[in-house]
Design a protein around this motif. Sequence first.
Motif, short mmCIF file in Angstrom:
data_model
loop_
_atom_site.label_atom_id
_atom_site.label_comp_id
_atom_site.label_asym_id
_atom_site.label_seq_id
_atom_site.Cartn_x
_atom_site.Cartn_y
_atom_site.Cartn_z
N VAL A 37 0.85 -1.19 0.00
CA VAL A 37 0.00 0.00 0.00
C VAL A 37 0.88 1.23 0.00
CG1 VAL A 37 -1.78 1.29 1.24
CG2 VAL A 37 -1.83 -1.21 1.25
N GLY A 38 0.62 2.11 -0.95
CA GLY A 38 1.29 3.40 -0.99
C GLY A 38 0.27 4.48 -0.68
N THR A 39 0.56 5.31 0.30
CA THR A 39 -0.35 6.38 0.68
C THR A 39 0.23 7.71 0.23
OG1 THR A 39 -1.12 5.10 2.58
CG2 THR A 39 -1.54 7.47 2.63
N VAL A 40 -0.59 8.48 -0.48
CA VAL A 40 -0.15 9.77 -0.99
C VAL A 40 -0.72 10.86 -0.10
CG1 VAL A 40 -0.23 11.33 -2.96
CG2 VAL A 40 -0.05 8.87 -3.34
N PRO A 41 0.14 11.55 0.66
CA PRO A 41 -0.32 12.62 1.53
C PRO A 41 -0.93 13.77 0.70
CG PRO A 41 1.98 12.07 1.98
CD PRO A 41 1.58 11.34 0.74
N GLY A 42 -1.94 14.39 1.24
CA GLY A 42 -2.54 15.55 0.60
C GLY A 42 -3.42 15.24 -0.58
N ALA A 43 -3.72 13.96 -0.83
CA ALA A 43 -4.57 13.59 -1.96
C ALA A 43 -5.85 12.94 -1.46
CB ALA A 43 -3.83 12.62 -2.88
N GLY A 44 -6.91 13.17 -2.20
CA GLY A 44 -8.18 12.50 -1.93
C GLY A 44 -8.26 11.22 -2.72
N HIS A 45 -9.46 10.89 -3.15
CA HIS A 45 -9.65 9.63 -3.87
C HIS A 45 -9.07 9.67 -5.29
CE1 HIS A 45 -11.29 5.75 -4.75
NE2 HIS A 45 -11.93 6.22 -5.80
N MET A 46 -9.08 10.81 -5.93
CA MET A 46 -8.57 10.94 -7.30
C MET A 46 -7.11 11.37 -7.26
SD MET A 46 -11.08 9.97 -9.11
CE MET A 46 -10.52 10.44 -10.72
N ILE A 47 -6.25 10.45 -6.87
CA ILE A 47 -4.85 10.76 -6.60
C ILE A 47 -4.15 11.37 -7.80
CG2 ILE A 47 -2.64 9.82 -5.87
CD1 ILE A 47 -4.38 7.51 -4.65
N ALA A 48 -4.30 10.74 -8.95
CA ALA A 48 -3.59 11.24 -10.13
C ALA A 48 -3.99 12.67 -10.44
CB ALA A 48 -3.83 10.33 -11.33
N GLY A 49 -5.21 13.03 -10.20
CA GLY A 49 -5.65 14.40 -10.43
C GLY A 49 -5.26 15.34 -9.31
N ASP A 50 -5.27 14.83 -8.08
CA ASP A 50 -4.95 15.66 -6.92
C ASP A 50 -3.45 15.90 -6.78
OD1 ASP A 50 -7.65 15.67 -6.30
OD2 ASP A 50 -7.48 14.17 -4.70
N ARG A 51 -2.66 14.85 -6.94
CA ARG A 51 -1.22 14.92 -6.70
C ARG A 51 -0.49 14.00 -7.67
NH1 ARG A 51 0.79 15.52 -1.55
NH2 ARG A 51 2.65 15.95 -2.75
N ASN A 52 -0.49 14.35 -8.94
CA ASN A 52 0.04 13.46 -9.97
C ASN A 52 1.50 13.07 -9.73
OD1 ASN A 52 -0.45 12.01 -12.36
ND2 ASN A 52 0.76 13.49 -13.50
N GLU A 53 2.36 14.00 -9.39
CA GLU A 53 3.77 13.67 -9.15
C GLU A 53 3.93 12.75 -7.95
OE1 GLU A 53 6.40 14.14 -11.13
OE2 GLU A 53 4.93 14.95 -12.53
N ALA A 54 3.13 12.97 -6.92
CA ALA A 54 3.18 12.09 -5.74
C ALA A 54 2.69 10.70 -6.09
CB ALA A 54 2.37 12.69 -4.60
N PHE A 55 1.70 10.61 -6.96
CA PHE A 55 1.20 9.31 -7.43
C PHE A 55 2.33 8.56 -8.13
CE2 PHE A 55 -0.65 6.75 -10.88
CZ PHE A 55 -1.41 5.86 -10.13
N ASN A 56 3.02 9.26 -9.03
CA ASN A 56 4.16 8.65 -9.72
C ASN A 56 5.21 8.18 -8.71
OD1 ASN A 56 2.96 9.16 -12.17
ND2 ASN A 56 4.17 10.99 -12.59
N GLY A 57 5.44 8.99 -7.69
CA GLY A 57 6.41 8.64 -6.66
C GLY A 57 6.01 7.40 -5.88
N ALA A 58 4.71 7.12 -5.83
CA ALA A 58 4.24 5.92 -5.12
C ALA A 58 4.35 4.67 -5.98
CB ALA A 58 2.79 6.12 -4.67
N ILE A 59 4.18 4.81 -7.29
CA ILE A 59 4.18 3.61 -8.13
C ILE A 59 5.55 3.26 -8.71
CG2 ILE A 59 1.74 3.77 -8.70
CD1 ILE A 59 2.57 4.79 -11.47
N LEU A 60 6.38 4.24 -8.96
CA LEU A 60 7.66 3.95 -9.60
C LEU A 60 8.56 3.04 -8.78
CD1 LEU A 60 8.42 7.33 -11.41
CD2 LEU A 60 7.59 5.18 -12.39
N PRO A 61 8.71 3.24 -7.47
CA PRO A 61 9.54 2.30 -6.69
C PRO A 61 8.99 0.87 -6.73
CG PRO A 61 9.20 4.31 -5.45
CD PRO A 61 8.29 4.37 -6.65
N PHE A 62 7.67 0.72 -6.69
CA PHE A 62 7.04 -0.59 -6.79
C PHE A 62 7.41 -1.25 -8.12
CE2 PHE A 62 3.52 -3.20 -8.33
CZ PHE A 62 3.37 -4.12 -7.30
N LEU A 63 7.25 -0.50 -9.20
CA LEU A 63 7.57 -1.05 -10.51
C LEU A 63 9.05 -1.41 -10.63
CD1 LEU A 63 5.43 1.30 -12.77
CD2 LEU A 63 4.97 -1.08 -12.16
#
Length: 69
Positions: A37-63
């Motif tokens: 589970v990756g939690t993006v601070p400062g984002a609501g349910h629409m993470i990519a729209g709320d905090r796109n760079e933070a979303f990328n930061g959550a998925i890139l290490p996993f990938l």
Amino acid sequence: MCHNITIPALLVRGAQSDVVTTGGIDELRERLPQLEVGTVPGAGHMIAGDRNEAFNGAILPFLERHMSA
């Protein structure tokens, strides 16, 4: 339901999401014990729209951990 899934799994949630709850995550983890589970601070349910760079930061290490070169 998803007991046959054995590949790595990632759930990215916004810290302020009113849709994805801790209980929901626990229930999913019972079915997918390999769940990360990756939690993006400062984002609501629409993470990519709320905090796109933070979303990328959550998925890139996993990938990077799970994708073969």
